[in-house]
Design an enzyme around this catalytic site. Structure first.
Site, PDB file in Angstrom:
ATOM      1  N   LYS A  10      -5.546 -31.710  -8.687  1.00 47.91           N
ATOM      2  CA  LYS A  10      -5.851 -30.237  -8.991  1.00 47.91           C
ATOM      3  C   LYS A  10      -5.139 -29.462  -7.848  1.00 47.91           C
ATOM      4  O   LYS A  10      -4.855 -29.816  -6.782  1.00 47.91           O
ATOM      5  CB  LYS A  10      -7.477 -30.190  -8.982  1.00 47.91           C
ATOM      6  CG  LYS A  10      -7.812 -30.817 -10.406  1.00 47.91           C
ATOM      7  CD  LYS A  10      -9.305 -30.418 -10.447  1.00 47.91           C
ATOM      8  CE  LYS A  10      -9.971 -31.312 -11.771  1.00 47.91           C
ATOM      9  NZ  LYS A  10     -11.340 -30.785 -11.980  1.00 47.91           N
ATOM     10  N   TYR A  50      -8.861 -27.722 -21.513  1.00 48.93           N
ATOM     11  CA  TYR A  50     -10.097 -27.652 -21.301  1.00 48.93           C
ATOM     12  C   TYR A  50     -10.950 -27.044 -22.190  1.00 48.93           C
ATOM     13  O   TYR A  50     -12.186 -26.699 -22.159  1.00 48.93           O
ATOM     14  CB  TYR A  50     -10.502 -27.031 -19.781  1.00 48.93           C
ATOM     15  CG  TYR A  50     -10.572 -27.877 -18.681  1.00 48.93           C
ATOM     16  CD1 TYR A  50     -11.117 -29.331 -18.555  1.00 48.93           C
ATOM     17  CD2 TYR A  50      -9.430 -27.342 -17.618  1.00 48.93           C
ATOM     18  CE1 TYR A  50     -10.698 -29.918 -17.338  1.00 48.93           C
ATOM     19  CE2 TYR A  50      -9.166 -28.469 -16.441  1.00 48.93           C
ATOM     20  CZ  TYR A  50      -9.929 -29.550 -16.723  1.00 48.93           C
ATOM     21  OH  TYR A  50      -9.960 -30.336 -15.327  1.00 48.93           O
ATOM     22  N   ASN A 113     -12.642 -30.114  -7.236  1.00 51.97           N
ATOM     23  CA  ASN A 113     -13.302 -31.457  -6.984  1.00 51.97           C
ATOM     24  C   ASN A 113     -12.048 -32.467  -7.026  1.00 51.97           C
ATOM     25  O   ASN A 113     -11.783 -33.800  -7.117  1.00 51.97           O
ATOM     26  CB  ASN A 113     -14.358 -31.761  -7.750  1.00 51.97           C
ATOM     27  CG  ASN A 113     -13.844 -31.852  -9.498  1.00 51.97           C
ATOM     28  OD1 ASN A 113     -12.641 -31.475  -9.694  1.00 51.97           O
ATOM     29  ND2 ASN A 113     -14.676 -32.158 -10.120  1.00 51.97           N
ATOM     30  N   HIS A 116      -8.769 -34.936 -11.516  1.00 52.59           N
ATOM     31  CA  HIS A 116      -9.374 -35.102 -13.152  1.00 52.59           C
ATOM     32  C   HIS A 116      -8.973 -36.422 -13.491  1.00 52.59           C
ATOM     33  O   HIS A 116      -7.814 -36.821 -13.405  1.00 52.59           O
ATOM     34  CB  HIS A 116      -8.826 -34.111 -13.833  1.00 52.59           C
ATOM     35  CG  HIS A 116      -9.187 -34.344 -15.371  1.00 52.59           C
ATOM     36  ND1 HIS A 116     -10.065 -34.021 -15.877  1.00 52.59           N
ATOM     37  CD2 HIS A 116      -8.393 -34.949 -16.315  1.00 52.59           C
ATOM     38  CE1 HIS A 116     -10.064 -34.613 -17.269  1.00 52.59           C
ATOM     39  NE2 HIS A 116      -8.791 -35.123 -17.423  1.00 52.59           N
ATOM     40  N   GLU A 127      -4.538 -35.852 -23.517  1.00 57.32           N
ATOM     41  CA  GLU A 127      -4.262 -35.124 -22.389  1.00 57.32           C
ATOM     42  C   GLU A 127      -2.743 -35.470 -21.856  1.00 57.32           C
ATOM     43  O   GLU A 127      -2.129 -34.514 -21.512  1.00 57.32           O
ATOM     44  CB  GLU A 127      -5.382 -35.442 -21.453  1.00 57.32           C
ATOM     45  CG  GLU A 127      -6.712 -34.968 -21.787  1.00 57.32           C
ATOM     46  CD  GLU A 127      -7.779 -35.276 -20.769  1.00 57.32           C
ATOM     47  OE1 GLU A 127      -8.816 -35.012 -21.035  1.00 57.32           O
ATOM     48  OE2 GLU A 127      -7.339 -35.940 -20.005  1.00 57.32           O
TER      49      GLU A 127
HETATM   50  P1  CMP Z   1     -12.941 -32.406 -14.841  1.00 55.45           P
HETATM   51  O1  CMP Z   1     -13.323 -33.808 -14.550  1.00 55.45           O
HETATM   52  O2  CMP Z   1     -11.490 -31.844 -14.742  1.00 55.45           O
HETATM   53  O3  CMP Z   1     -13.608 -31.619 -15.922  1.00 55.45           O
HETATM   54  C1  CMP Z   1     -14.075 -30.505 -16.187  1.00 55.45           C
HETATM   55  C2  CMP Z   1     -14.113 -29.661 -14.997  1.00 55.45           C
HETATM   56  O4  CMP Z   1     -15.020 -28.471 -14.946  1.00 55.45           O
HETATM   57  C3  CMP Z   1     -14.579 -30.404 -13.769  1.00 55.45           C
HETATM   58  O5  CMP Z   1     -13.597 -31.541 -13.472  1.00 55.45           O
HETATM   59  C4  CMP Z   1     -14.819 -29.377 -12.482  1.00 55.45           C
HETATM   60  O6  CMP Z   1     -13.557 -29.091 -12.075  1.00 55.45           O
HETATM   61  C5  CMP Z   1     -15.487 -28.315 -13.418  1.00 55.45           C
HETATM   62  N1  CMP Z   1     -16.820 -28.398 -13.481  1.00 55.45           N
HETATM   63  C6  CMP Z   1     -17.647 -29.280 -14.067  1.00 55.45           C
HETATM   64  N2  CMP Z   1     -18.941 -29.050 -14.108  1.00 55.45           N
HETATM   65  C7  CMP Z   1     -19.107 -27.821 -13.139  1.00 55.45           C
HETATM   66  C8  CMP Z   1     -19.819 -27.164 -12.396  1.00 55.45           C
HETATM   67  N3  CMP Z   1     -21.135 -27.361 -12.654  1.00 55.45           N
HETATM   68  N4  CMP Z   1     -19.732 -25.955 -11.724  1.00 55.45           N
HETATM   69  C9  CMP Z   1     -18.386 -25.875 -11.441  1.00 55.45           C
HETATM   70  N5  CMP Z   1     -17.346 -26.498 -12.283  1.00 55.45           N
HETATM   71  C10 CMP Z   1     -17.624 -27.431 -12.895  1.00 55.45           C
END
Ligand code: CMP
Length: 136
Positions: A10, A50, A113, A116, A127
C-alpha cells in the site's frame, strides 16, 4: 496445493521505502513473485477494488489513502498461498497483529496497514484481473 494469490503493497509502505523489505520477507517465507507492477490508482479503480467496503465508515478514508501515492501490485505463488499469505500478513490492526506478521512489522494503523492480501482464491483472481493479464 500450489496456488496463486494477489497482494498490494500500500501507499504508506511504498512512501516509507519498505517495498524491498516486504518483498524480501515474502521470498524468505517461501513465496515466489510471479508478477509485480507499481501503479498509482485513480479513484474509480480504488472504488472498484474496495467496492465491498462501500458504505463503511472508513471507506472514504480508504479510497483517499489508496489513491495517495504509488502502490505495488503483486501476484505470488506457493503452497496454499491464499491462506498462507493471509496468515503472514496478519490481522487488520498492526498493533494487535501477531508478532512476525507483515502488518505488525510494517503497518502503522488499521487504515495504513502496509499490505493487502486476497481472502479467497476467487477474490485473488478477480483482484488480480484489475492489474494483470490472466495466466495462460
Ligand atoms: P485490506 O485488507 O486492504 O481491506 C480493507 C481495508 O480497509 C483494510 O485492509 C484497511 O486498510 C482498511 N480498514 C479496515 N478496517 C478499518 C478500520 N476499522 N479503520 C480504518 N481502516 C480500516
Amino acid at each position: 496445493m500450489r496456488e496463486r494469490t494477489f497482494a498490494i503493497i500500500k501507499p504508506d509502505a511504498v512512501a516509507d521505502r519498505k517495498v524491498g523489505k516486504i518483498i524480501d520477507a515474502l521470498l524468505s517465507e517461501g513465496f515466489d513473485i510471479v508478477e509485480m507492477r507499481q501503479v498509482v490508482l485513480d479513484r474509480p479503480s480504488a472504488e472498484r477494488f474496495y467496492a465491498t467496503h462501500a458504505g463503511k465508515r472508513f471507506y472514504a478514508d480508504l479510497v483517499d489513502f489508496m489513491t495517495s501515492g504509488p502502490i505495488v501490485a503483486l501476484q505470488v505463488e506457493g503452497e496454499d498461498a491464499v491462506a498462507h499469505l493471509r496468515n503472514f500478513v496478519g490481522t487488520t490492526n498492526p498493533r494487535t497483529a501477531a508478532r512476525g506478521t507483515l502488518r505488525r512489522r510494517f503497518g502503522t494503523s488499521s487504515l495504513r496497514n502496509a499490505i493487502h492480501a486476497s481472502d479467497s482464491p476467487g477474490n485473488a483472481a478477480l483482484e488480480a484481473a484489475q492489474f494483470f493479464a490472466p495466466p495462460k
